[in-house]
Write an enzyme that holds these catalytic residues in place. Sequence first.
Site, PDB file in Angstrom:
ATOM      1  N   ASN A   1       0.988  -1.150   0.025  1.00  0.00           N
ATOM      2  CA  ASN A   1      -0.070   0.222   0.186  1.00  0.00           C
ATOM      3  C   ASN A   1       0.864   1.117  -0.037  1.00  0.00           C
ATOM      4  OD1 ASN A   1      -2.763  -0.939   0.026  1.00  0.00           O
ATOM      5  ND2 ASN A   1      -2.291  -1.801   2.073  1.00  0.00           N
TER       6      ASN A   1
ATOM      7  N   TYR B   1     -13.223   1.399   2.452  1.00  0.00           N
ATOM      8  CA  TYR B   1     -12.286   2.806   2.749  1.00  0.00           C
ATOM      9  C   TYR B   1     -13.186   4.066   2.480  1.00  0.00           C
ATOM     10  CZ  TYR B   1      -8.448  -0.355   3.601  1.00  0.00           C
ATOM     11  OH  TYR B   1      -7.962  -1.582   4.205  1.00  0.00           O
TER      12      TYR B   1
ATOM     13  N   HIS C   1      -8.678   1.241  -2.881  1.00  0.00           N
ATOM     14  CA  HIS C   1      -9.361   1.929  -1.496  1.00  0.00           C
ATOM     15  C   HIS C   1     -10.286   3.010  -2.041  1.00  0.00           C
ATOM     16  CE1 HIS C   1      -6.419  -0.004   1.180  1.00  0.00           C
ATOM     17  NE2 HIS C   1      -6.870  -0.992   0.435  1.00  0.00           N
TER      18      HIS C   1
END
Length: 421
Positions: free
Chosen positions: A145, A242, A195
């Site tokens: 990420n 998210y 996300h």
Amino acid sequence: MKLAVVGGGSTYTPELVDGIAGRRASLDVDEIVLIDPDTYRRDAVGTFSQRLLEHAGHPARVHTTGNLEEGVDGATAVLIQLRVGGQRARRGDETFPHVCGCIGQETTGAGGLAKALRTVPVVLDIAERVRKVAGDDTWIVNFTNPVGIMTRALLAEGHRAVGLCNVAIHLQRTFAGLLGAGVDDVRLLHTGLNHLSWERGVLVNGVDRLPELLDRHGEAIGSQVGAPVDWMRRMGVVPSYYLKYYYAHDELVARQRTERPRADVVSDVEEELLKIYLDPERVTKPEQLEQRGGAYYSEAAVQLVHALTGGGPAEQHVVNVRNDGTFGFLPDDAVIEVPALVDGAGAAPIPQSPVPPRFAGLIAATTAYEHLALDAALRGGRDRVADALLAHPLVGQYAYADRLADELVATNREFLPWARG
């Protein structure tokens, strides 16, 4: 096939190995190399992973090393799953944005930018070394990420890379269970960025069952993803988990200020897991691994590696890939997260119906931020950091961008060579 895992000392790794053990017929892996600079972690995870394979009757062997070149030499695919700075740096990502009343999270907002700045140079260095040792044909599967920014960085440098996240496969499994359908019969119309995505359709044997899901199971789905049921029904979508950081920002900041940081919780879970992994009697996954997060990570990763290396017909997977005209309102080199057909040649996005403005606007704004974030990660500079923050939908104010840029640099100075002068 040799599979190398950079960041192999992660407590996630046994999930991956367990997934390999369960797909012996479709993924012909005979060697797994776990690469990690932390001797304690890689030895604990490595020995436990070998026991998992042996218990499942899988013939693959697990090797561990702290040397990247040794680990990737001869690899068919390399998985990258890094956390530069560990949970300590993550704790900073989750807390420093609070000085401006902004969300603290390790993959989005100011915290996500901090992680990108720390991580992009490291991942690009690893990828270049992989290319030199393992060759141009080696696939890089990025699980690090922020996945969208990392994948864009890799593709911009010409690496053979695909980005992967577990959000889509987790929702696919959830929807299949609620509908009583076979997992392989469920296809998602997954739209957006990493996300930052919405499920606009849930196809079961070609029939969209999303309206039924929202009608019959809206409360359960809303509780899982953190979205109001009435809103989901009105919009006709299921947002990713998210998106609550955008749609319920102030509420979640208030909650974060009173709750224990997720980094501290995960640190405790990891310490417990590593002790369990060291138990020579343990030959199956512990229940505590579910608390670590990353549900269905192993399935997503194993299926993607199989599609990229198996030599069979193209398979459909939700991945992070170049836009290349899929969303007409984004540049071609943007990285989007959508269903794609994946085979040995790579991932090709499946065309989608036009994205409504209520979603396209946020996608476009966040893509612009990601462009600036990558520029800041590659070239450094406090002002580039501030510019990226100002463009982020979760910041977007002069005073906040400047204050957060200074806080970010101060918190991450040890990881940013340009900030040490």
